[in-house]
Motif scaffolding. Structure first.
Motif, PDB file in Angstrom:
ATOM      1  N   GLU A 117      -8.771  -1.856   5.530  1.00  0.00           N
ATOM      2  CA  GLU A 117      -8.486  -2.216   4.128  1.00  0.00           C
ATOM      3  C   GLU A 117      -7.520  -3.390   4.033  1.00  0.00           C
ATOM      4  O   GLU A 117      -7.550  -4.156   3.070  1.00  0.00           O
ATOM      5  N   ASP A 132      -9.233  -6.675   3.586  1.00  0.00           N
ATOM      6  CA  ASP A 132     -10.152  -6.777   2.447  1.00  0.00           C
ATOM      7  C   ASP A 132      -9.571  -7.739   1.416  1.00  0.00           C
ATOM      8  O   ASP A 132      -8.663  -7.390   0.663  1.00  0.00           O
ATOM      9  N   PRO A 177      -4.609  -0.082  -4.862  1.00  0.00           N
ATOM     10  CA  PRO A 177      -5.406   1.146  -4.778  1.00  0.00           C
ATOM     11  C   PRO A 177      -6.259   1.207  -3.516  1.00  0.00           C
ATOM     12  O   PRO A 177      -6.564   0.188  -2.906  1.00  0.00           O
ATOM     13  N   ALA A 178      -6.644   2.424  -3.170  1.00  0.00           N
ATOM     14  CA  ALA A 178      -7.616   2.688  -2.099  1.00  0.00           C
ATOM     15  C   ALA A 178      -7.270   1.975  -0.796  1.00  0.00           C
ATOM     16  O   ALA A 178      -8.069   1.235  -0.237  1.00  0.00           O
ATOM     17  N   CYS A 179      -6.059   2.219  -0.291  1.00  0.00           N
ATOM     18  CA  CYS A 179      -5.621   1.576   0.942  1.00  0.00           C
ATOM     19  C   CYS A 179      -5.936   2.403   2.189  1.00  0.00           C
ATOM     20  O   CYS A 179      -5.740   1.923   3.314  1.00  0.00           O
ATOM     21  N   GLY A 180      -6.349   3.638   2.010  1.00  0.00           N
ATOM     22  CA  GLY A 180      -6.632   4.455   3.173  1.00  0.00           C
ATOM     23  C   GLY A 180      -5.372   5.014   3.819  1.00  0.00           C
ATOM     24  O   GLY A 180      -4.316   5.134   3.189  1.00  0.00           O
ATOM     25  N   SER A 181      -5.457   5.302   5.112  1.00  0.00           N
ATOM     26  CA  SER A 181      -4.369   6.000   5.805  1.00  0.00           C
ATOM     27  C   SER A 181      -3.130   5.151   6.018  1.00  0.00           C
ATOM     28  O   SER A 181      -2.075   5.676   6.376  1.00  0.00           O
ATOM     29  N   LYS A 187      -9.266  -7.057  -2.592  1.00  0.00           N
ATOM     30  CA  LYS A 187      -8.261  -6.185  -3.202  1.00  0.00           C
ATOM     31  C   LYS A 187      -7.214  -7.012  -3.958  1.00  0.00           C
ATOM     32  O   LYS A 187      -6.945  -8.170  -3.600  1.00  0.00           O
ATOM     33  N   CYS A 226       0.836  -1.206   0.000  1.00  0.00           N
ATOM     34  CA  CYS A 226       0.000   0.000   0.000  1.00  0.00           C
ATOM     35  C   CYS A 226       0.866   1.250   0.000  1.00  0.00           C
ATOM     36  O   CYS A 226       0.630   2.197  -0.758  1.00  0.00           O
TER      37      CYS A 226
END
Length: 249
Positions: free
Chosen positions: A81, A84, A51-55, A87, A45
């Motif tokens: 995430e 998840d 993508p879209a891993c957050g903080s 992903k 990440c």
């Protein structure tokens, strides 16, 4: 309270205040760390590979939670995430033994390190209740888990109730140094027919419908061939067309 006592109390407060400022921060030290190679989910990440891993992209070292969990996010909702499974987590191709490399940004006395596949503990390393160096490596045998697997690595802190979690996706047997291989014995599985590349000659000892065993020698087109796999000959399996069955002499 007399005036002299008030002055004494005020002076004592002034003298003690600096001591409290110095002592209190020492009790708030914390640990941080994660698996950098093979890349853990938080490492991927942080590298922008998912993508879209957050903080977590800003603090891959911070996946901390209570000891005893079996989750990639350490029970931390901020990093959900990481758990998840939909992903596109990259899986590094490795051999059957894998060296995991921890990177610590804040070190703490360590109880142990644990490695799980599913709920199975596959390796454990004692931390001796000591502060680790900036990096630590462990080599783990994963020969019993071929194919794609998810390894959960846990760094258990010795003087707190918390641990740090790193999930690593791997393709076992897809790289590294492969184990020694041996040539399997011949089988009786019939190879698929191939289109003849030569016209059967009018003379020779090879004949369709004949059962041949390993070691039999025939002639075909003026050339001798030795059988290297038992089979029953059919049209299309002439010796020049089936090197898996016949070896030219």
């Amino acid at each position: 309270m007399t005036w002299n006592r008030k002055l004494f109390a005020a002076a004592a407060g002034v003298l003690l205040a600096p001591v409290l400022v110095v002592v209190l921060p020492a009790t708030t030290a914390s640990a941080h760390g994660y698996i950098s190679d093979p890349p853990s989910r938080q490492a991927n990440c942080a590298a922008g590979k998912v993508p879209a891993c957050g903080s977590i992209v800003y603090e891959p070292q911070s996946v901390e939670g209570p000891k005893g969990l079996r989750s990639c996010d350490g029970g931390n909702a901020r990093f959900s995430e990481l758990s998840d499974e939909s992903k596109p987590w990259p899986a590094k191709s490795v051999g059957t033994t894998v060296t995991f490399n921890w990177v610590f940004t804040a070190r703490h006395a360590t109880k142990d390190y644990q490695y799980f596949v599913g709920n199975t503990l596959v390796a454990s390393f004692d931390g001796h209740n000591q502060q680790p160096p900036a990096t630590v490596s462990h080599t783990v045998n994963l020969a019993g888990y071929p194919g794609r697997v998810k390894v959960l690595a846990i760094w258990n802190i010795s003087d707190t109730t918390n641990a740090f979690y790193s999930c690593v996706d791997l393709q076992i047997g897809g790289g590294g140094t492969p184990p020694p291989t041996t040539t399997p014995p011949p089988t009786t599985t019939r190879p698929p027919p191939t289109t003849p590349t030569t016209t059967p000659p009018s003379s020779g000892t090879w004949a369709a419908g004949t059962a041949y065993k390993v070691g039999d020698v025939v002639t075909y087109g003026g050339v001798s061939y030795r059988c290297i796999q038992a089979h029953t000959a059919i049209a299309g399996w002439e010796p020049p067309n089936t090197p898996a069955l016949w070896q030219r002499q």
